[in-house]
Design a protein around this motif. Structure first.
Motif, PDB file in Angstrom:
ATOM      1  N   GLY A 177      57.874   7.383 -16.942  1.00  0.00           N
ATOM      2  CA  GLY A 177      57.027   6.209 -17.028  1.00  0.00           C
ATOM      3  C   GLY A 177      57.189   5.204 -15.910  1.00  0.00           C
ATOM      4  N   LEU A 178      58.164   5.411 -15.004  1.00  0.00           N
ATOM      5  CA  LEU A 178      58.392   4.438 -13.942  1.00  0.00           C
ATOM      6  C   LEU A 178      57.702   4.809 -12.628  1.00  0.00           C
ATOM      7  CD1 LEU A 178      62.074   3.214 -14.340  1.00  0.00           C
ATOM      8  CD2 LEU A 178      59.947   2.192 -15.148  1.00  0.00           C
ATOM      9  N   GLY A 179      56.887   5.872 -12.644  1.00  0.00           N
ATOM     10  CA  GLY A 179      56.156   6.257 -11.443  1.00  0.00           C
ATOM     11  C   GLY A 179      55.300   5.139 -10.878  1.00  0.00           C
ATOM     12  N   PRO A 180      54.507   4.445 -11.708  1.00  0.00           N
ATOM     13  CA  PRO A 180      53.694   3.353 -11.169  1.00  0.00           C
ATOM     14  C   PRO A 180      54.512   2.248 -10.500  1.00  0.00           C
ATOM     15  CG  PRO A 180      52.836   4.029 -13.286  1.00  0.00           C
ATOM     16  CD  PRO A 180      54.136   4.761 -13.093  1.00  0.00           C
ATOM     17  N   LEU A 181      55.657   1.897 -11.092  1.00  0.00           N
ATOM     18  CA  LEU A 181      56.503   0.872 -10.489  1.00  0.00           C
ATOM     19  C   LEU A 181      57.045   1.338  -9.139  1.00  0.00           C
ATOM     20  CD1 LEU A 181      58.019  -1.812 -10.555  1.00  0.00           C
ATOM     21  CD2 LEU A 181      59.833  -0.661 -11.864  1.00  0.00           C
ATOM     22  N   PHE A 182      57.467   2.599  -9.092  1.00  0.00           N
ATOM     23  CA  PHE A 182      57.944   3.164  -7.830  1.00  0.00           C
ATOM     24  C   PHE A 182      56.850   3.093  -6.764  1.00  0.00           C
ATOM     25  CE2 PHE A 182      57.527   7.073  -5.304  1.00  0.00           C
ATOM     26  CZ  PHE A 182      58.634   6.952  -4.472  1.00  0.00           C
ATOM     27  N   LEU A 183      55.635   3.469  -7.125  1.00  0.00           N
ATOM     28  CA  LEU A 183      54.546   3.458  -6.151  1.00  0.00           C
ATOM     29  C   LEU A 183      54.158   2.043  -5.749  1.00  0.00           C
ATOM     30  CD1 LEU A 183      52.458   6.382  -7.598  1.00  0.00           C
ATOM     31  CD2 LEU A 183      53.522   6.307  -5.343  1.00  0.00           C
ATOM     32  N   PHE A 184      54.275   1.100  -6.659  1.00  0.00           N
ATOM     33  CA  PHE A 184      54.044  -0.302  -6.303  1.00  0.00           C
ATOM     34  C   PHE A 184      54.992  -0.710  -5.183  1.00  0.00           C
ATOM     35  CE2 PHE A 184      55.470  -4.675  -6.693  1.00  0.00           C
ATOM     36  CZ  PHE A 184      54.272  -5.368  -6.554  1.00  0.00           C
ATOM     37  N   ILE A 185      56.267  -0.397  -5.338  1.00  0.00           N
ATOM     38  CA  ILE A 185      57.254  -0.760  -4.321  1.00  0.00           C
ATOM     39  C   ILE A 185      56.976  -0.018  -3.014  1.00  0.00           C
ATOM     40  CG2 ILE A 185      59.710  -0.649  -3.717  1.00  0.00           C
ATOM     41  CD1 ILE A 185      60.267  -0.933  -6.762  1.00  0.00           C
ATOM     42  N   LEU A 186      56.650   1.270  -3.120  1.00  0.00           N
ATOM     43  CA  LEU A 186      56.412   2.087  -1.936  1.00  0.00           C
ATOM     44  C   LEU A 186      55.213   1.586  -1.133  1.00  0.00           C
ATOM     45  CD1 LEU A 186      56.938   4.570  -0.164  1.00  0.00           C
ATOM     46  CD2 LEU A 186      55.643   5.933  -1.828  1.00  0.00           C
ATOM     47  N   ILE A 187      54.081   1.362  -1.794  1.00  0.00           N
ATOM     48  CA  ILE A 187      52.872   0.920  -1.085  1.00  0.00           C
ATOM     49  C   ILE A 187      53.037  -0.499  -0.569  1.00  0.00           C
ATOM     50  CG2 ILE A 187      50.386   0.526  -1.281  1.00  0.00           C
ATOM     51  CD1 ILE A 187      51.260   3.475  -1.232  1.00  0.00           C
ATOM     52  N   LEU A 188      53.719  -1.348  -1.320  1.00  0.00           N
ATOM     53  CA  LEU A 188      54.006  -2.700  -0.830  1.00  0.00           C
ATOM     54  C   LEU A 188      54.824  -2.623   0.455  1.00  0.00           C
ATOM     55  CD1 LEU A 188      53.980  -5.785  -1.211  1.00  0.00           C
ATOM     56  CD2 LEU A 188      56.025  -5.528  -2.631  1.00  0.00           C
ATOM     57  N   GLY A 189      55.819  -1.745   0.473  1.00  0.00           N
ATOM     58  CA  GLY A 189      56.654  -1.596   1.662  1.00  0.00           C
ATOM     59  C   GLY A 189      55.888  -1.037   2.849  1.00  0.00           C
ATOM     60  N   ILE A 190      55.062  -0.020   2.606  1.00  0.00           N
ATOM     61  CA  ILE A 190      54.280   0.558   3.702  1.00  0.00           C
ATOM     62  C   ILE A 190      53.306  -0.467   4.258  1.00  0.00           C
ATOM     63  CG2 ILE A 190      52.499   2.268   4.262  1.00  0.00           C
ATOM     64  CD1 ILE A 190      53.931   4.218   2.405  1.00  0.00           C
ATOM     65  N   GLY A 191      52.642  -1.198   3.366  1.00  0.00           N
ATOM     66  CA  GLY A 191      51.708  -2.220   3.829  1.00  0.00           C
ATOM     67  C   GLY A 191      52.393  -3.302   4.634  1.00  0.00           C
TER      68      GLY A 191
ATOM     69  N   GLY B 176      46.980  -2.003  -7.023  1.00  0.00           N
ATOM     70  CA  GLY B 176      45.912  -1.033  -7.247  1.00  0.00           C
ATOM     71  C   GLY B 176      46.428   0.387  -7.327  1.00  0.00           C
ATOM     72  N   THR B 177      47.371   0.738  -6.453  1.00  0.00           N
ATOM     73  CA  THR B 177      47.958   2.081  -6.481  1.00  0.00           C
ATOM     74  C   THR B 177      48.719   2.315  -7.777  1.00  0.00           C
ATOM     75  OG1 THR B 177      48.165   2.071  -4.067  1.00  0.00           O
ATOM     76  CG2 THR B 177      49.488   3.676  -5.287  1.00  0.00           C
ATOM     77  N   ALA B 178      49.550   1.333  -8.157  1.00  0.00           N
ATOM     78  CA  ALA B 178      50.346   1.480  -9.371  1.00  0.00           C
ATOM     79  C   ALA B 178      49.462   1.643 -10.600  1.00  0.00           C
ATOM     80  CB  ALA B 178      51.261   0.267  -9.538  1.00  0.00           C
ATOM     81  N   LEU B 179      48.439   0.813 -10.717  1.00  0.00           N
ATOM     82  CA  LEU B 179      47.577   0.879 -11.893  1.00  0.00           C
ATOM     83  C   LEU B 179      46.681   2.116 -11.856  1.00  0.00           C
ATOM     84  CD1 LEU B 179      46.590  -2.878 -12.366  1.00  0.00           C
ATOM     85  CD2 LEU B 179      48.484  -1.591 -13.378  1.00  0.00           C
ATOM     86  N   GLY B 180      46.278   2.548 -10.650  1.00  0.00           N
ATOM     87  CA  GLY B 180      45.495   3.771 -10.542  1.00  0.00           C
ATOM     88  C   GLY B 180      46.269   4.985 -11.016  1.00  0.00           C
ATOM     89  N   VAL B 181      47.565   5.036 -10.681  1.00  0.00           N
ATOM     90  CA  VAL B 181      48.404   6.139 -11.158  1.00  0.00           C
ATOM     91  C   VAL B 181      48.704   5.975 -12.638  1.00  0.00           C
ATOM     92  CG1 VAL B 181      50.695   7.190 -10.941  1.00  0.00           C
ATOM     93  CG2 VAL B 181      49.373   6.641  -8.902  1.00  0.00           C
TER      94      VAL B 181
ATOM     95  N   SER C  48      60.716  11.301  -5.501  1.00  0.00           N
ATOM     96  CA  SER C  48      60.719  10.622  -6.799  1.00  0.00           C
ATOM     97  C   SER C  48      60.630  11.600  -7.966  1.00  0.00           C
ATOM     98  CB  SER C  48      59.551   9.634  -6.879  1.00  0.00           C
ATOM     99  OG  SER C  48      58.302  10.315  -6.986  1.00  0.00           O
ATOM    100  N   GLY C  49      60.126  12.804  -7.723  1.00  0.00           N
ATOM    101  CA  GLY C  49      59.998  13.791  -8.788  1.00  0.00           C
ATOM    102  C   GLY C  49      61.010  14.921  -8.712  1.00  0.00           C
ATOM    103  N   ASP C  50      61.999  14.802  -7.835  1.00  0.00           N
ATOM    104  CA  ASP C  50      62.976  15.873  -7.625  1.00  0.00           C
ATOM    105  C   ASP C  50      64.137  15.702  -8.596  1.00  0.00           C
ATOM    106  OD1 ASP C  50      64.774  17.733  -6.747  1.00  0.00           O
ATOM    107  OD2 ASP C  50      64.765  17.088  -4.645  1.00  0.00           O
TER     108      ASP C  50
END
Length: 320
Positions: free
Chosen positions: A217-231, A97-102, A206-208
């Motif tokens: 274009g890889l922001g959503p993939l990065f956030l998918f991994i990040l939110i999966l890890g936090i969860g 959901g986070t990845a697709l929302g972004v 990720s933006g530095d």
């Protein structure tokens, strides 16, 4: 090329530039359409960014609350023959959901989809403060509408799970966040604070461009991994809100759907100090840490030139 060849609906500006014809080098005037192809185009530009934030949070909640409903409600044999998923499914659903929302919002509004992120970027990265209220309003409304759509989709399953017309915390927790019983108030706050600080540090990293920036274009993939890890690592105890709009928008909807005052009286206004203040303050501290110790970009308030630096640049003739 004449103005009429571009269509009579366009408002045309001419800017002198040199272009290359396929057959010969010639000077052309560049015709820029400043109004758009139809009457709707100019109105869309007025609210395109907040609508992107609205859509991003709505998508986030459709997938996130949707997976919560599927996993929990399917535990009732009246809903499904067997449980459809596990806690890992929930972690994946919120990450998707986070990845697709972004993905749906990032190229238009920046893909904040989180008031805590918006406030941190306004505080430390010069995001315009005038945009903050409409962004946050759009994010919360996206959460409300997303929750309403998921509720409508699972309405009959909720009736079976709780009983017709009965609405309690058992299903409210599918849309908004609640803490496990053994958690103290301090522990609840710290859990959300810590997880959101980590989220903000990683988002800024990720933006530095001077660190390891993501390819376009890889922001959503990065956030998918990040939110999966936090969860998977930090999500169990408070359901990892991380995002005031992710909790508050659905909570407003639940109040409209008849879940009662317990939504706001639970644990002495838990809704305010844990899933709202915890993420907001966590994002602020995460941004302070990254910008104060790691970031060299000139868009941070930590890197604003002081008087000595400004004078030195004037002396060297590098400051206009």
């Amino acid at each position: 090329m004449s103005d009429s060849s571009l269509g009579h609906h366009s408002m045309i500006e001419k800017k002198g530039v040199q272009t290359t014809d396929h057959n010969e080098n010639v000077d052309h005037e560049l015709y820029v359409d400043t109004r758009g192809p139809n009457w709707w185009w100019k109105y869309r530009q007025m609210f395109r960014e907040p609508m992107a934030e609205f859509a991003g949070v709505m998508i986030l909640i459709i997938f996130g609350a949707g997976v919560d409903c599927q996993v929990v409600l399917s535990d009732n044999t009246g809903v499904a023959s067997g449980q459809k998923g596990s806690y890992l499914s929930i972690s994946f659903g919120w990450a998707v959901g986070t990845a697709l929302g972004v993905w749906v919002s990032g190229g238009i509004s920046g893909g904040h989809i989180n008031p805590a992120v918006t406030l941190a970027l306004a505080t430390y990265r010069k995001f315009p403060w005038k945009k903050v209220p409409i962004y946050i309003f759009a994010q919360i409304m996206g959460g409300l509408v997303g929750a309403a759509l998921v509720y409508a989709n699972y309405f009959h399953a909720i009736d079976i799970f709780e009983g017709p017309g009965i609405r309690t915390q058992a299903t409210a927790s599918l849309f908004s966040t609640y803490a496990l019983d053994y958690m103290t108030s301090v522990s609840c706050f710290f859990s959300e604070f810590l997880a959101t600080a980590v989220l903000m540090i990683m988002v800024l990293a990720s933006g530095d461009k001077d660190n390891m920036p993501l390819p376009f274009g890889l922001g959503p993939l990065f956030l998918f991994i990040l939110i999966l890890g936090i969860g998977a690592s930090l999500g169990m105890q408070t359901a990892y809100a991380l995002n005031p709009a992710r909790d508050l928008g659905p909570r407003f909807f639940l109040a409209m759907a008849g879940y009662g005052k317990d939504l706001f009286t639970y644990r002495s206004q838990y809704w305010l100090w844990c899933p709202i203040l915890g993420p907001v303050l966590g994002a602020q501290v995460g941004a302070i840490f990254y910008d104060a110790f790691l970031y060299n970009g000139d868009d941070s308030v930590f890197n604003t030139p002081d008087a000595r630096s400004t004078q030195r640049r004037r002396d060297l003739g590098t400051l206009a």
